[in-house]
Design an enzyme around this catalytic site. Sequence first.
Site, PDB file in Angstrom:
ATOM      1  N   LEU A 155       0.847  -1.205   0.000  1.00 49.02           N
ATOM      2  CA  LEU A 155       0.000   0.000   0.000  1.00 49.02           C
ATOM      3  C   LEU A 155       0.877   1.247   0.000  1.00 49.02           C
ATOM      4  O   LEU A 155       0.931   1.994   0.972  1.00 49.02           O
ATOM      5  CB  LEU A 155      -0.943  -0.015   1.208  1.00 49.02           C
ATOM      6  CG  LEU A 155      -2.119   0.959   1.119  1.00 49.02           C
ATOM      7  CD1 LEU A 155      -3.172   0.467   0.154  1.00 49.02           C
ATOM      8  CD2 LEU A 155      -2.739   1.205   2.491  1.00 49.02           C
ATOM      9  N   GLY A 156       1.581   1.465  -1.123  1.00 44.88           N
ATOM     10  CA  GLY A 156       2.378   2.681  -1.282  1.00 44.88           C
ATOM     11  C   GLY A 156       1.599   3.659  -2.143  1.00 44.88           C
ATOM     12  O   GLY A 156       0.366   3.735  -2.058  1.00 44.88           O
ATOM     13  N   ARG A 157       2.327   4.379  -3.010  1.00 43.20           N
ATOM     14  CA  ARG A 157       1.665   5.406  -3.833  1.00 43.20           C
ATOM     15  C   ARG A 157       0.541   4.799  -4.677  1.00 43.20           C
ATOM     16  O   ARG A 157      -0.599   5.252  -4.654  1.00 43.20           O
ATOM     17  CB  ARG A 157       2.699   6.082  -4.744  1.00 43.20           C
ATOM     18  CG  ARG A 157       3.632   7.029  -4.023  1.00 43.20           C
ATOM     19  CD  ARG A 157       4.709   7.514  -4.955  1.00 43.20           C
ATOM     20  NE  ARG A 157       5.612   6.431  -5.312  1.00 43.20           N
ATOM     21  CZ  ARG A 157       6.851   6.291  -4.854  1.00 43.20           C
ATOM     22  NH1 ARG A 157       7.355   7.200  -4.064  1.00 43.20           N
ATOM     23  NH2 ARG A 157       7.595   5.266  -5.211  1.00 43.20           N
ATOM     24  N   ILE A 158       0.870   3.737  -5.449  1.00 45.35           N
ATOM     25  CA  ILE A 158      -0.124   3.186  -6.376  1.00 45.35           C
ATOM     26  C   ILE A 158      -1.193   2.398  -5.613  1.00 45.35           C
ATOM     27  O   ILE A 158      -2.389   2.517  -5.894  1.00 45.35           O
ATOM     28  CB  ILE A 158       0.567   2.317  -7.458  1.00 45.35           C
ATOM     29  CG1 ILE A 158       1.547   3.182  -8.261  1.00 45.35           C
ATOM     30  CG2 ILE A 158      -0.465   1.677  -8.390  1.00 45.35           C
ATOM     31  CD1 ILE A 158       2.468   2.415  -9.202  1.00 45.35           C
ATOM     32  N   THR A 237      -0.199  -5.432 -11.570  1.00 46.79           N
ATOM     33  CA  THR A 237       0.373  -4.325 -12.359  1.00 46.79           C
ATOM     34  C   THR A 237       1.708  -3.913 -11.739  1.00 46.79           C
ATOM     35  O   THR A 237       2.205  -2.824 -12.031  1.00 46.79           O
ATOM     36  CB  THR A 237      -0.570  -3.090 -12.384  1.00 46.79           C
ATOM     37  OG1 THR A 237      -0.824  -2.695 -11.037  1.00 46.79           O
ATOM     38  CG2 THR A 237      -1.858  -3.367 -13.102  1.00 46.79           C
ATOM     39  N   ALA A 238       2.275  -4.774 -10.864  1.00 49.50           N
ATOM     40  CA  ALA A 238       3.548  -4.425 -10.203  1.00 49.50           C
ATOM     41  C   ALA A 238       4.713  -4.863 -11.089  1.00 49.50           C
ATOM     42  O   ALA A 238       5.142  -4.111 -11.976  1.00 49.50           O
ATOM     43  CB  ALA A 238       3.602  -5.055  -8.817  1.00 49.50           C
ATOM     44  N   ARG A 239       5.193  -6.059 -10.883  1.00 50.25           N
ATOM     45  CA  ARG A 239       6.233  -6.633 -11.743  1.00 50.25           C
ATOM     46  C   ARG A 239       5.944  -8.127 -11.883  1.00 50.25           C
ATOM     47  O   ARG A 239       5.553  -8.781 -10.899  1.00 50.25           O
ATOM     48  CB  ARG A 239       7.620  -6.451 -11.131  1.00 50.25           C
ATOM     49  CG  ARG A 239       8.179  -5.044 -11.231  1.00 50.25           C
ATOM     50  CD  ARG A 239       8.579  -4.656 -12.652  1.00 50.25           C
ATOM     51  NE  ARG A 239       9.176  -3.324 -12.713  1.00 50.25           N
ATOM     52  CZ  ARG A 239       8.519  -2.215 -13.016  1.00 50.25           C
ATOM     53  NH1 ARG A 239       7.227  -2.248 -13.307  1.00 50.25           N
ATOM     54  NH2 ARG A 239       9.159  -1.055 -13.056  1.00 50.25           N
ATOM     55  N   GLU A 268       9.261 -10.578 -20.403  1.00 53.29           N
ATOM     56  CA  GLU A 268       8.505  -9.732 -21.332  1.00 53.29           C
ATOM     57  C   GLU A 268       9.324  -9.468 -22.587  1.00 53.29           C
ATOM     58  O   GLU A 268      10.539  -9.219 -22.468  1.00 53.29           O
ATOM     59  CB  GLU A 268       8.150  -8.403 -20.654  1.00 53.29           C
ATOM     60  CG  GLU A 268       7.235  -8.617 -19.453  1.00 53.29           C
ATOM     61  CD  GLU A 268       6.933  -7.334 -18.672  1.00 53.29           C
ATOM     62  OE1 GLU A 268       7.376  -6.244 -19.086  1.00 53.29           O
ATOM     63  OE2 GLU A 268       6.260  -7.431 -17.641  1.00 53.29           O
ATOM     64  N   HIS A 287       2.277  -4.546 -20.658  1.00 49.61           N
ATOM     65  CA  HIS A 287       2.960  -3.601 -19.756  1.00 49.61           C
ATOM     66  C   HIS A 287       2.578  -2.136 -20.072  1.00 49.61           C
ATOM     67  O   HIS A 287       3.407  -1.353 -20.549  1.00 49.61           O
ATOM     68  CB  HIS A 287       4.488  -3.789 -19.826  1.00 49.61           C
ATOM     69  CG  HIS A 287       5.180  -3.316 -18.573  1.00 49.61           C
ATOM     70  ND1 HIS A 287       6.223  -3.979 -17.994  1.00 49.61           N
ATOM     71  CD2 HIS A 287       4.970  -2.221 -17.794  1.00 49.61           C
ATOM     72  CE1 HIS A 287       6.619  -3.328 -16.918  1.00 49.61           C
ATOM     73  NE2 HIS A 287       5.866  -2.258 -16.769  1.00 49.61           N
TER      74      HIS A 287
HETATM   75  P1  NAP Z   1       5.887   2.586  -3.443  1.00 50.72           P
HETATM   76  O1  NAP Z   1       5.171   3.870  -3.171  1.00 50.72           O
HETATM   77  O2  NAP Z   1       7.315   2.442  -3.026  1.00 50.72           O
HETATM   78  O3  NAP Z   1       5.011   1.415  -2.750  1.00 50.72           O
HETATM   79  C1  NAP Z   1       5.460   0.122  -2.599  1.00 50.72           C
HETATM   80  C2  NAP Z   1       4.687  -0.502  -1.430  1.00 50.72           C
HETATM   81  O4  NAP Z   1       5.068  -1.881  -1.330  1.00 50.72           O
HETATM   82  C3  NAP Z   1       4.966   0.135  -0.088  1.00 50.72           C
HETATM   83  O5  NAP Z   1       3.745   0.314   0.585  1.00 50.72           O
HETATM   84  C4  NAP Z   1       5.806  -0.903   0.654  1.00 50.72           C
HETATM   85  O6  NAP Z   1       5.534  -0.785   2.049  1.00 50.72           O
HETATM   86  C5  NAP Z   1       5.253  -2.181   0.062  1.00 50.72           C
HETATM   87  N1  NAP Z   1       6.161  -3.325   0.177  1.00 50.72           N
HETATM   88  C6  NAP Z   1       7.486  -3.382  -0.076  1.00 50.72           C
HETATM   89  N2  NAP Z   1       7.952  -4.605   0.146  1.00 50.72           N
HETATM   90  C7  NAP Z   1       6.881  -5.349   0.562  1.00 50.72           C
HETATM   91  C8  NAP Z   1       6.729  -6.697   0.958  1.00 50.72           C
HETATM   92  N3  NAP Z   1       7.771  -7.537   1.005  1.00 50.72           N
HETATM   93  N4  NAP Z   1       5.491  -7.121   1.310  1.00 50.72           N
HETATM   94  C9  NAP Z   1       4.439  -6.270   1.286  1.00 50.72           C
HETATM   95  N5  NAP Z   1       4.526  -4.982   0.926  1.00 50.72           N
HETATM   96  C10 NAP Z   1       5.742  -4.536   0.570  1.00 50.72           C
HETATM   97  O7  NAP Z   1       5.864   2.228  -4.979  1.00 50.72           O
HETATM   98  P2  NAP Z   1       4.752   2.633  -6.084  1.00 50.72           P
HETATM   99  O8  NAP Z   1       5.101   3.925  -6.708  1.00 50.72           O
HETATM  100  O9  NAP Z   1       3.400   2.428  -5.481  1.00 50.72           O
HETATM  101  O10 NAP Z   1       5.069   1.509  -7.193  1.00 50.72           O
HETATM  102  C11 NAP Z   1       4.985   0.133  -6.860  1.00 50.72           C
HETATM  103  C12 NAP Z   1       5.554  -0.705  -7.984  1.00 50.72           C
HETATM  104  O11 NAP Z   1       4.674  -0.681  -9.079  1.00 50.72           O
HETATM  105  C13 NAP Z   1       6.883  -0.186  -8.574  1.00 50.72           C
HETATM  106  O12 NAP Z   1       7.996  -0.614  -7.810  1.00 50.72           O
HETATM  107  C14 NAP Z   1       6.876  -0.758  -9.951  1.00 50.72           C
HETATM  108  O13 NAP Z   1       7.584  -1.979  -9.988  1.00 50.72           O
HETATM  109  C15 NAP Z   1       5.396  -1.021 -10.232  1.00 50.72           C
HETATM  110  N6  NAP Z   1       4.905  -0.190 -11.350  1.00 50.72           N
HETATM  111  C16 NAP Z   1       4.443  -0.800 -12.471  1.00 50.72           C
HETATM  112  C17 NAP Z   1       3.955  -0.046 -13.530  1.00 50.72           C
HETATM  113  C18 NAP Z   1       3.450  -0.695 -14.777  1.00 50.72           C
HETATM  114  O14 NAP Z   1       3.669  -0.155 -15.847  1.00 50.72           O
HETATM  115  N7  NAP Z   1       2.751  -1.805 -14.684  1.00 50.72           N
HETATM  116  C19 NAP Z   1       3.938   1.354 -13.436  1.00 50.72           C
HETATM  117  C20 NAP Z   1       4.397   1.938 -12.269  1.00 50.72           C
HETATM  118  C21 NAP Z   1       4.881   1.161 -11.226  1.00 50.72           C
HETATM  119  P3  NAP Z   1       6.555  -1.361   3.151  1.00 50.72           P
HETATM  120  O15 NAP Z   1       7.902  -0.793   2.807  1.00 50.72           O
HETATM  121  O16 NAP Z   1       5.996  -0.898   4.440  1.00 50.72           O
HETATM  122  O17 NAP Z   1       6.504  -2.840   3.017  1.00 50.72           O
END
Ligand code: NAP
Length: 336
Positions: A155-158, A237-239, A268, A287
């Site tokens: 539960l981060g930005r996205i 939609t993560a990785r 991919e 993607h």
């Molecule tokens: P973010 O703000 O850093 O959020 C990541 C979240 O994941 C944080 O809440 C973090 O909280 C949690 N997390 C990290 N490790 C974890 C674990 N082991 N278990 C459970 N939760 C965990 O990142 P974001 O900007 O939301 O982006 C997330 C990801 O989306 C990116 O890293 C990227 O790979 C992917 N993405 C994909 C696309 C696409 O085109 N499909 C586009 C944009 C982004 P904690 O640190 O407290 O665990």
Amino acid sequence: MRPKVYITRRIPEPGISLIEESCDVTLHPYDEPPAHEEIVNRIRDKDALLCLLSDRIDKEIIDAGTNLKVISTFSVGFEHIDVAEATRRGIYIGYTPGILTEATADLAFSLLLGVARRITEADRFLRGNRWRTAFSPSLLLGTSVWGSTLGIIGLGRIGKAVARRAKGFSMKVLYTKRTPLSREEELNLGVVYRPLEVLLEQSDFVSLHTPLNDETRHLINEARLRLMKPDAILINTARGPVVDETALVRALKGKWIAGAGLDVFEKEPIGPAHPLLHLDSVVLLPHLGSATMQARSKMAEVAASNLLAVLRGKAPPCWLNPEVENVRPLSRTRML
Ligand code: NAP
């Protein structure tokens, strides 16, 4: 002397033109990524690199880039860069967090709705000339989104942007992350913490939003897929590697879960023989998380600004490794 910059793909404007105003740019002009060896060769005399998530920026490239001061990636994910090695070598790293949050959350929600209401399957049905009866009471029945339970992993930005959308559908939102939110944040966002395994057991939809790292690789494996409800739907939609894709195919074929919406894959692009292509219960996208004109253009602008800031001896607006300043102060990156 103007700084030399290598850009590994034609990114949207205003990215390249901003850099060209003050730097000599070598552009890889094709859609296909440059081979690793090509990046190694191109980087030798460059001061800056603008790369994509499909370029593996490892120690070999960093070693070859003896003049390299900044790596700017056109992505929020950074698992493709050896961050520790770059930092050790005094190379600044910029990335594009935040800008693509809403676009990616929109896409996650599109996949959720698309799988639940069988949108692409129904479209294929109609185009395949199989629509014979004007209204059929049991044709292509989907599952209800409104009022259901969504489990958000990461539960981060996205993840938070997806949670906000879910509230418009009166969904109960569960979440998991390593550090839970404060009680106040939970109340404001209307989300409830659950340990991963409990979230998987209780959710009708599970949406993945963690970064990819050693801890999250195959986070969703066979054992965890087996915990999900048989009518649950998984959205990624993560990785790609956050999900064990072989186990996912088994789960879908064996009906341990009802469906999946995937924007990302372990490798991919996926090949024409990929088993997921033969399943009706999935919606598959190439993607496209951040693929809106607005998000991609802003990403290009930020990626260019990050790169130029370092060459001007200034902190990049979106900076991944601030600790690098202890290795090489910004006063020693200045060329502009
Ligand atoms: P973010 O703000 O850093 O959020 C990541 C979240 O994941 C944080 O809440 C973090 O909280 C949690 N997390 C990290 N490790 C974890 C674990 N082991 N278990 C459970 N939760 C965990 O990142 P974001 O900007 O939301 O982006 C997330 C990801 O989306 C990116 O890293 C990227 O790979 C992917 N993405 C994909 C696309 C696409 O085109 N499909 C586009 C944009 C982004 P904690 O640190 O407290 O665990």
